[in-house]
Scaffold this active site. Structure first.
Site, short mmCIF file in Angstrom:
data_model
loop_
_atom_site.label_atom_id
_atom_site.label_comp_id
_atom_site.label_asym_id
_atom_site.label_seq_id
_atom_site.Cartn_x
_atom_site.Cartn_y
_atom_site.Cartn_z
N ASP A 120 0.84 -1.19 0.00
CA ASP A 120 0.00 0.00 0.00
C ASP A 120 0.88 1.25 0.00
O ASP A 120 1.58 1.52 0.98
CB ASP A 120 -0.90 0.00 1.25
CG ASP A 120 -1.86 1.18 1.26
OD1 ASP A 120 -2.99 1.02 0.79
OD2 ASP A 120 -1.46 2.27 1.72
N HIS A 150 -7.45 9.78 -2.01
CA HIS A 150 -6.77 9.70 -0.71
C HIS A 150 -7.59 10.33 0.43
O HIS A 150 -7.66 9.78 1.53
CB HIS A 150 -5.40 10.38 -0.83
CG HIS A 150 -4.38 9.88 0.13
ND1 HIS A 150 -3.05 9.76 -0.18
CD2 HIS A 150 -4.49 9.47 1.42
CE1 HIS A 150 -2.39 9.30 0.87
NE2 HIS A 150 -3.24 9.12 1.86
P1 NAD Z 1 0.90 1.62 11.86
O1 NAD Z 1 -0.21 1.60 12.82
O2 NAD Z 1 1.11 0.48 10.92
O3 NAD Z 1 2.18 1.88 12.74
C1 NAD Z 1 3.48 1.81 12.22
C2 NAD Z 1 4.44 1.94 13.38
O4 NAD Z 1 4.19 0.90 14.33
C3 NAD Z 1 5.87 1.70 12.92
O5 NAD Z 1 6.46 2.89 12.50
C4 NAD Z 1 6.51 1.12 14.16
O6 NAD Z 1 6.96 2.18 14.95
C5 NAD Z 1 5.38 0.43 14.85
N1 NAD Z 1 5.45 -1.04 14.68
C6 NAD Z 1 5.23 -1.75 13.55
N2 NAD Z 1 5.33 -3.07 13.79
C7 NAD Z 1 5.64 -3.20 15.09
C8 NAD Z 1 5.87 -4.31 15.92
N3 NAD Z 1 5.80 -5.56 15.47
N4 NAD Z 1 6.17 -4.08 17.23
C9 NAD Z 1 6.23 -2.83 17.71
N5 NAD Z 1 6.00 -1.73 16.97
C10 NAD Z 1 5.71 -1.92 15.66
O7 NAD Z 1 0.79 3.01 11.06
P2 NAD Z 1 0.83 3.49 9.56
O8 NAD Z 1 2.10 3.15 8.91
O9 NAD Z 1 0.45 4.91 9.59
O10 NAD Z 1 -0.35 2.67 8.86
C11 NAD Z 1 -0.16 1.54 8.03
C12 NAD Z 1 -0.32 1.93 6.57
O11 NAD Z 1 -1.58 2.53 6.34
C13 NAD Z 1 0.67 3.01 6.10
O12 NAD Z 1 1.97 2.55 5.96
C14 NAD Z 1 0.01 3.44 4.82
O13 NAD Z 1 0.22 2.48 3.81
C15 NAD Z 1 -1.46 3.46 5.25
N6 NAD Z 1 -1.89 4.81 5.69
C16 NAD Z 1 -2.88 5.42 4.99
C17 NAD Z 1 -3.35 6.65 5.36
C18 NAD Z 1 -4.46 7.29 4.58
O14 NAD Z 1 -4.76 8.47 4.80
N7 NAD Z 1 -5.09 6.56 3.68
C19 NAD Z 1 -2.81 7.32 6.48
C20 NAD Z 1 -1.79 6.68 7.19
C21 NAD Z 1 -1.35 5.42 6.79
#
Ligand code: NAD
Length: 276
Positions: A45, A108
């Site tokens: 994604d 988005h």
């Molecule tokens: P997330 O909730 O996936 O959190 C990511 C963070 O969690 C990492 O940076 C890390 O610090 C921590 N983490 C990950 N795995 C872990 C583990 N096993 N143990 C401990 N900590 C851990 O947040 P995200 O990246 O914002 O969301 C996932 C995806 O959603 C994004 O990468 C993106 O592709 C999408 N997204 C979309 C929008 C939108 O507006 N459509 C906004 C934000 C994110």
């Protein structure tokens, strides 16, 4: 490890667990996505605004994985809402990704202040008809935005990608989406690490009971609720941990306890107010 395929309303399927690349540095994206593909992820994604589509494309090309085994999502940024600007944005994303088509193309944010999301949706309907995006959907849309869009469209969005994690579980919006046949995708599934989710007893106790990590428990909570999820991590170890979630199942009581963490805690922007 087999990731379940989730059926969408247009007859296609999407791997229910994927890998997100929000805030992944463009210079590191090829390495990080290559790691994710080696770990076993097949659903990536990204978004135009993340600035890392080129790195995603390079990792895909280098992997040698057949295109039909990969599921690639990207998103149209707010400044590209409109008709011709949407066509141009799609073409630019495909060029950066080095792909002939994406599996899923999303608006988005609704940006209701611009009042262009329905026009933009009609452009996405054409993009889908041209085969440049197999499925089309939206992100950060609330029920009133979708009501307006659906009143004037032929294609029902396949998904709505929304902020969703235990302290902000979006039950009313999920119910609305289900009633329209729109699948729910979670962004920020781990709360983006912005609050102490992993230390909550509902999560920690389930993790101890299953010999799992708290992150694995939260990802299972999403999967068992029928939500499509793609956690992000730059670390290969955590990528592997987040992918290794098919060896245990949460009980109904454990799910209910995690449901109890709801507190209306938004960690990102409110789509009704966002003006970026
Ligand atoms: P997330 O909730 O996936 O959190 C990511 C963070 O969690 C990492 O940076 C890390 O610090 C921590 N983490 C990950 N795995 C872990 C583990 N096993 N143990 C401990 N900590 C851990 O947040 P995200 O990246 O914002 O969301 C996932 C995806 O959603 C994004 O990468 C993106 O592709 C999408 N997204 C979309 C929008 C939108 O507006 N459509 C906004 C934000 C994110």
């Amino acid at each position: 490890m087999t990731v379940p395929e989730f059926a969408l309303n247009d007859g296609t399927t999407i791997p229910q667990l994927g890998f997100g690349v929000f805030k992944v540095d463009p210079d590191e994206t090829e390495r990080i996505v290559s790691d994710a593909l080696e770990v076993g992820y097949r659903h990536i994604d990204t978004a135009a605004v993340y600035g890392n589509e080129v790195g995603v494309g390079r990792a895909i090309a280098a992997s040698g994985i057949p295109r039909d085994e990969l599921y690639i999502t990207t998103k149209l940024w707010n400044s590209d809402q409109g008709t011709q600007s949407a066509f141009d944005a799609m073409d630019l994303s495909l060029e950066k990704l080095g792909l002939e088509h994406v599996n899923l193309y999303l608006i988005h944010w609704p940006r209701p202040d611009l009042d262009k999301y329905t026009e933009t949706w009609h452009a996405l309907e054409q993009i889908q008809a041209q085969g440049k995006a197999t499925s089309i959907g939206v992100s950060n849309f609330h029920a009133p935005h979708l009501d307006k869009l659906l009143a004037d469209s032929t294609v029902v969005p396949a998904v709505d990608q929304i902020e969703l994690h235990p302290a902000f579980a979006q039950a009313p919006l999920r119910e609305y989406l289900a009633s329209k046949g729109i699948a729910t995708e979670a962004w920020g599934p781990l709360g983006q690490g912005k609050y102490d989710l992993f230390g909550k007893p509902a999560v920690a106790d389930a993790a101890a009971a299953h010999g799992a990590t708290p992150a694995q428990v939260v990802i299972r909570w999403h999967l068992q609720k029928g939500i499509i999820v793609f956690p992000k991590s730059n670390s290969r170890e955590r990528m592997a941990e987040n992918f290794d979630v098919f060896g245990f199942e949460l009980t109904d009581a454990e799910i209910a306890a995690i449901d109890g963490l709801e507190e209306g805690l938004r960690v990102g922007s409110n789509p009704d107010e966002a003006t970026f």
